[in-house]
Design an enzyme around this catalytic site. Structure first.
Site, short mmCIF file in Angstrom:
data_model
loop_
_atom_site.label_atom_id
_atom_site.label_comp_id
_atom_site.label_asym_id
_atom_site.label_seq_id
_atom_site.Cartn_x
_atom_site.Cartn_y
_atom_site.Cartn_z
N GLU A 97 7.32 2.09 3.98
CA GLU A 97 5.92 1.76 3.70
C GLU A 97 5.08 3.03 3.80
OE1 GLU A 97 4.54 -1.28 6.33
OE2 GLU A 97 5.71 -2.85 5.36
N HIS A 132 0.88 -3.78 2.99
CA HIS A 132 0.87 -4.33 4.35
C HIS A 132 -0.56 -4.62 4.82
CE1 HIS A 132 3.46 -4.43 8.27
NE2 HIS A 132 2.58 -5.41 8.22
#
Length: 311
Positions: A253, A272
């Site tokens: 991420e 996220h």
């Protein structure tokens, strides 16, 4: 009246002076020290800290031996992966479980609608017209992880006319156990992952489980990236054994520019952000303060984690 020894609370995060003062005065035995980042705390940990309020990325295995008085960790999130193996039993862990459940549930449905109604990754308007759109009414939604967030997703799904199958480790009536997944996966039009990351849920979606789903099935992940074997997911998508994926969590991420998943029409990725909403940190601080008062008065703390279960 029972006497309390002084407690030193370390807060890692963007707390205002007003909030610091409010928390420090919520009980008479409390001193508060604020660190702007985990990096600053790790650089100079105070061995007198008894209570620690922190977010993700906390190197607990390294820090805990340096904090001999630490007895309680309050996380800023609902998940505790990374803490399970490194926090000894004598330290209490509490989370923000339930704080962002509505936002996360809405995000899961938004990802689903993006794939069934919008198809934002279609490269041209003409191409997007060629992709058949779906309605949710009458579809079967398999929700793996049927706690606060999973149940909220279930409520929203039912509002769209979907049939919901909830799966959890300790099922209640009309719910299913993780061991039932082989029989449930072929029935699902949509699979949403809302489970914590534990040894039993790591790669719960892998090549074997994906081989059981229908080619039109859509996978939504708003939980933890490690619940999915991402290579197996990629292979299922490019071979059209899976209809699509909406991912708020990925490995790594964020995904680097040019990552193969980002180029697929059948994939929607968000960075996220499912649990984000205005005033989240203010509400988190309010819950921390409530737990501090509970602790002082000898009452049970909210959202205490059973480390052996992982949630």
């Amino acid at each position: 009246m029972e006497e309390h020894s002084m407690e030193l609370l370390a807060i890692i995060g963007p707390i205002t002076t007003a909030w610091k003062d409010k928390i420090e005065h919520c009980r008479p035995d409390l001193e508060v020290v604020v660190y702007p980042s985990t990096k600053e705390f790790v650089k100079n940990p105070n061995p007198g800290v008894t209570i620690l309020a922190a977010g993700g990325g906390l190197p607990t295995a390294k820090l805990i031996p340096l904090l001999p008085r630490l007895r309680w960790i309050q996380t800023w999130s609902a998940g505790i992966d990374g803490l399970i193996e490194s926090v000894p039993d004598h330290i209490t862990v509490t989370t923000m479980k339930g704080l962002g459940e509505k936002a996360v549930a809405e995000h899961a449905i938004a990802l689903l609608l993006s794939l069934t109604r919008i198809r934002p990754n279609s490269p041209t308007q003409e191409r997007s017209r060629q992709i058949p759109l779906e309605t949710l009414d009458g579809k079967t939604h398999l929700i793996i992880g049927y706690g606060h967030i999973g149940q909220r997703i279930g409520v929203l799904s039912q509002a769209f006319g979907m049939k919901v199958m909830g799966v959890r480790n300790h099922p209640e009536p009309n719910q299913f156990h993780l061991s039932d997944l082989p029989q449930l996966l072929p029935l699902a039009d949509v699979i949403t992952l809302a489970a914590p990351l534990t040894p039993s849920t790591y790669h719960i979606i892998d090549a074997k489980s994906l081989s059981k789903v229908s080619s039109h099935t859509i996978l939504i992940n708003i939980a933890r990236a490690e619940l999915v074997d991402q290579q197996a997911l990629w292979e299922a998508l490019v071979t059209h054994r899976l209809g699509g994926a909406g991912l708020d969590v990925t490995t790594p991420e964020p995904l680097p520019e040019g990552h193969p998943l980002l180029g697929l029409d059948s994939v929607v990725v968000t960075p996220h952000v499912a649990g984000n909403f205005p005033n989240y940190f203010d509400r988190a601080l309010a819950l921390l303060m409530k737990n501090l008062i509970n602790d002082f008065q000898g009452h049970a703390l909210e959202n205490t984690v059973h480390l052996s279960d992982g949630y």
